[in-house]
Design an enzyme around this catalytic site. Structure first.
Site, PDB file in Angstrom:
ATOM      1  CE  LYS A 259      -0.231  -4.622   3.072  1.00 41.88           C
ATOM      2  NZ  LYS A 259      -0.740  -5.906   2.533  1.00 41.88           N
TER       3      LYS A 259
ATOM      4  CB  THR B 277      -0.913  -0.004   1.253  1.00 38.15           C
ATOM      5  OG1 THR B 277      -1.388   1.308   1.490  1.00 38.15           O
ATOM      6  CG2 THR B 277      -0.178  -0.445   2.502  1.00 38.15           C
ATOM      7  CG  ASP B 278      -1.220   4.944  -0.790  1.00 33.40           C
ATOM      8  OD1 ASP B 278      -1.703   4.183   0.084  1.00 33.40           O
ATOM      9  OD2 ASP B 278      -1.863   5.885  -1.301  1.00 33.40           O
ATOM     10  CD  GLU B 279      -3.160   3.586   4.526  1.00 31.20           C
ATOM     11  OE1 GLU B 279      -2.928   3.621   5.750  1.00 31.20           O
ATOM     12  OE2 GLU B 279      -4.303   3.418   4.059  1.00 31.20           O
TER      13      GLU B 279
ATOM     14  CE1 TYR C 295      -3.321  -2.502   5.910  1.00 28.92           C
ATOM     15  CE2 TYR C 295      -3.241  -0.152   5.396  1.00 28.92           C
ATOM     16  CZ  TYR C 295      -3.306  -1.473   4.980  1.00 28.92           C
ATOM     17  OH  TYR C 295      -3.334  -1.768   3.637  1.00 28.92           O
TER      18      TYR C 295
HETATM   19  N1  LIG Z   1      -8.348  -1.389  -0.149  1.00 31.51           N
HETATM   20  C1  LIG Z   1      -7.394  -0.563  -0.524  1.00 31.51           C
HETATM   21  O1  LIG Z   1      -7.651   0.615  -0.805  1.00 31.51           O
HETATM   22  C2  LIG Z   1      -5.966  -1.044  -0.648  1.00 31.51           C
HETATM   23  C3  LIG Z   1      -5.002  -0.172  -1.166  1.00 31.51           C
HETATM   24  C4  LIG Z   1      -3.682  -0.622  -1.298  1.00 31.51           C
HETATM   25  C5  LIG Z   1      -3.352  -1.909  -0.924  1.00 31.51           C
HETATM   26  N2  LIG Z   1      -4.302  -2.726  -0.384  1.00 31.51           N
HETATM   27  C6  LIG Z   1      -3.887  -4.090  -0.001  1.00 31.51           C
HETATM   28  O2  LIG Z   1      -4.635  -4.979  -0.803  1.00 31.51           O
HETATM   29  C7  LIG Z   1      -4.900  -6.193  -0.086  1.00 31.51           C
HETATM   30  C8  LIG Z   1      -6.386  -6.459  -0.079  1.00 31.51           C
HETATM   31  O3  LIG Z   1      -7.051  -5.370   0.538  1.00 31.51           O
HETATM   32  P1  LIG Z   1      -8.625  -5.334   0.687  1.00 31.51           P
HETATM   33  O4  LIG Z   1      -9.026  -3.910   0.758  1.00 31.51           O
HETATM   34  O5  LIG Z   1      -9.260  -6.239  -0.313  1.00 31.51           O
HETATM   35  O6  LIG Z   1      -8.772  -5.966   2.150  1.00 31.51           O
HETATM   36  P2  LIG Z   1     -10.067  -6.533   2.884  1.00 31.51           P
HETATM   37  O7  LIG Z   1      -9.855  -6.268   4.324  1.00 31.51           O
HETATM   38  O8  LIG Z   1     -11.318  -6.045   2.230  1.00 31.51           O
HETATM   39  O9  LIG Z   1      -9.995  -8.106   2.601  1.00 31.51           O
HETATM   40  C9  LIG Z   1      -8.953  -8.865   3.148  1.00 31.51           C
HETATM   41  C10 LIG Z   1      -9.130 -10.326   2.770  1.00 31.51           C
HETATM   42  O10 LIG Z   1      -8.066 -11.065   3.374  1.00 31.51           O
HETATM   43  C11 LIG Z   1      -8.621 -12.166   4.074  1.00 31.51           C
HETATM   44  N3  LIG Z   1      -7.771 -12.466   5.246  1.00 31.51           N
HETATM   45  C12 LIG Z   1      -7.547 -11.659   6.331  1.00 31.51           C
HETATM   46  N4  LIG Z   1      -6.735 -12.274   7.206  1.00 31.51           N
HETATM   47  C13 LIG Z   1      -6.418 -13.486   6.664  1.00 31.51           C
HETATM   48  C14 LIG Z   1      -5.610 -14.571   7.095  1.00 31.51           C
HETATM   49  N5  LIG Z   1      -4.963 -14.543   8.277  1.00 31.51           N
HETATM   50  N6  LIG Z   1      -5.511 -15.657   6.301  1.00 31.51           N
HETATM   51  C15 LIG Z   1      -6.170 -15.713   5.104  1.00 31.51           C
HETATM   52  N7  LIG Z   1      -6.962 -14.708   4.646  1.00 31.51           N
HETATM   53  C16 LIG Z   1      -7.086 -13.622   5.419  1.00 31.51           C
HETATM   54  C17 LIG Z   1     -10.021 -11.732   4.472  1.00 31.51           C
HETATM   55  O11 LIG Z   1     -10.870 -12.811   4.756  1.00 31.51           O
HETATM   56  C18 LIG Z   1     -10.435 -10.926   3.247  1.00 31.51           C
HETATM   57  O12 LIG Z   1     -10.973 -11.763   2.224  1.00 31.51           O
HETATM   58  C19 LIG Z   1      -4.301  -5.966   1.311  1.00 31.51           C
HETATM   59  O13 LIG Z   1      -3.026  -6.562   1.342  1.00 31.51           O
HETATM   60  C20 LIG Z   1      -4.185  -4.448   1.440  1.00 31.51           C
HETATM   61  O14 LIG Z   1      -3.141  -4.086   2.295  1.00 31.51           O
HETATM   62  C21 LIG Z   1      -5.604  -2.332  -0.257  1.00 31.51           C
END
Ligand SMILES: NC(=O)c1ccc[n+]([C@@H]2O[C@H](COP(=O)([O-])OP(=O)(O)OC[C@H]3O[C@@H](n4cnc5c(N)ncnc54)[C@H](O)[C@@H]3O)[C@@H](O)[C@H]2O)c1
Length: 298
Positions: free
Chosen positions: A131, A103-105, A127
């Protein structure tokens, strides 16, 4: 699965509060798709799943900043220890490419200009620091063991099926329900927004074209403050600013995130979706799919 119908995809997911089988209805009966419910911290299970796999794209995480401020322990467990478990199995199973989704964070806040992939990491929340920890572990597996790792750092995603705690689905569903929307502080914090399919396309592109051991920033080129986003959602739903409720700011709230994405653009990727249209489609999706989010909120 739409783009590569012959690929066999295994989805390992714990189905935490954020995981939802309703999101997978379109693919659940596809013979090339299989689902394994499990924890990425479970090294035995992860090894069993990875034994027959060529490529790993690691999305699994605890992802919500406010929850990490309440209690960071599960963030450390899943994001740091879980990532380590995946990396170790990937090494043992001789995975051909491991894409670590970050993530950009991790860069922290920037007043002006934009972060490049070579900038130092100064994460602010439990968080983003978990990451950042996972990014560094992933990098160490490339440097120490030669595991073919690529790290991606993306800006704020939006689109259908996003859990209604994140800003756009939270505000949209609140307004649909006639509730006010809680804007932190003065609403001037800036984020870059990317439509989720543009993020997916970037990940697919990097899996094929990216260089092993590298980090790639991914952004939509849509920097907006929270009030701008809120006003746009209100306008799409035909509501006015009286629906806004200003609330106490989040502790340690990063003022602005901004990424320089020239490295990925030079490689040949650029976002395709226009922000305003993608936002309108997303808001309409929540309007038309109340069945999907109502049970998650109540
Ligand atoms: N949403 C954003 O804006 C954003 C931006 C940049 C990066 N990301 C990254 O993208 C990825 C997905 O983000 P998201 O928004 O879909 O997250 P989310 O929280 O909506 O979904 C997370 C998923 O991971 C699963 N999960 C959580 N803990 C787990 C574990 N211990 N074992 C197996 N599965 C597990 C959950 O069941 C869920 O399906 C993350 O790595 C996040 O850091 C998200």
């Amino acid at each position: 699965m739409k783009k590569y119908p012959d690929y066999k995809i295994v989805n390992l997911d714990k189905l935490t509060y954020a995981g939802n089988p309703d999101n997978l209805k379109e693919v659940e009966n596809n013979p090339n798709y299989s689902f394994v419910r499990g924890d990425i911290c479970d090294s035995h299970l992860v090894h069993e799943v990875m034994k027959n796999v060529d490529y790993v794209v690691h999305f699994a995480a605890e992802s919500h900043v406010d929850r990490s401020i309440e209690d960071g322990s599960v963030f450390v467990k899943t994001n740091v220890l879980g990532t380590h478990t995946l990396l170790q199995s990937a090494l043992e199973c001789k995975i051909k490419r491991f894409i670590h989704i970050s993530t950009d964070e991790v860069y922290g806040s920037i007043k002006s200009g934009s972060f490049k992939e070579t900038d130092i990491l100064t994460p602010s929340s439990p968080y983003s620091s978990s990451k950042a920890g996972s990014d560094l572990l992933a990098q160490s597996y490339y440097i120490t063991y030669g595991l073919p790792v690529i790290i991606t750092r993306c800006t704020n995603n939006f689109g259908p099926y996003q859990y209604p705690e994140k800003l756009i689905p939270l505000f949209t569903t609140n307004i649909i329900e006639g509730k006010k929307v809680p804007v932190y502080g003065t609403g001037t914090n800036v984020r870059d927004w990317i439509y989720v399919l543009d993020h997916c396309k970037a990940v697919d592109f990097i899996l094929r074209e990216g260089e092993v051991g590298e980090i790639y920033n991914i952004g939509g080129g849509n920097e907006k403050n929270n009030l701008e986003i809120t006003h746009k959602i209100l306008e799409i739903l035909g509501q006015d600013k009286s629906m806004i409720e200003y609330v106490k700011d989040r502790p340690g709230h990063d003022f602005r995130y901004s990424l320089d994405c020239s490295k990925l653009k030079e490689l040949g990727w650029s976002p395709e979706y226009a922000f305003d249209e993608a936002l309108e489609e997303t808001v309409n999706w929540y309007r038309e799919n109340r069945w999907w989010w109502e049970k998650l909120k109540h």
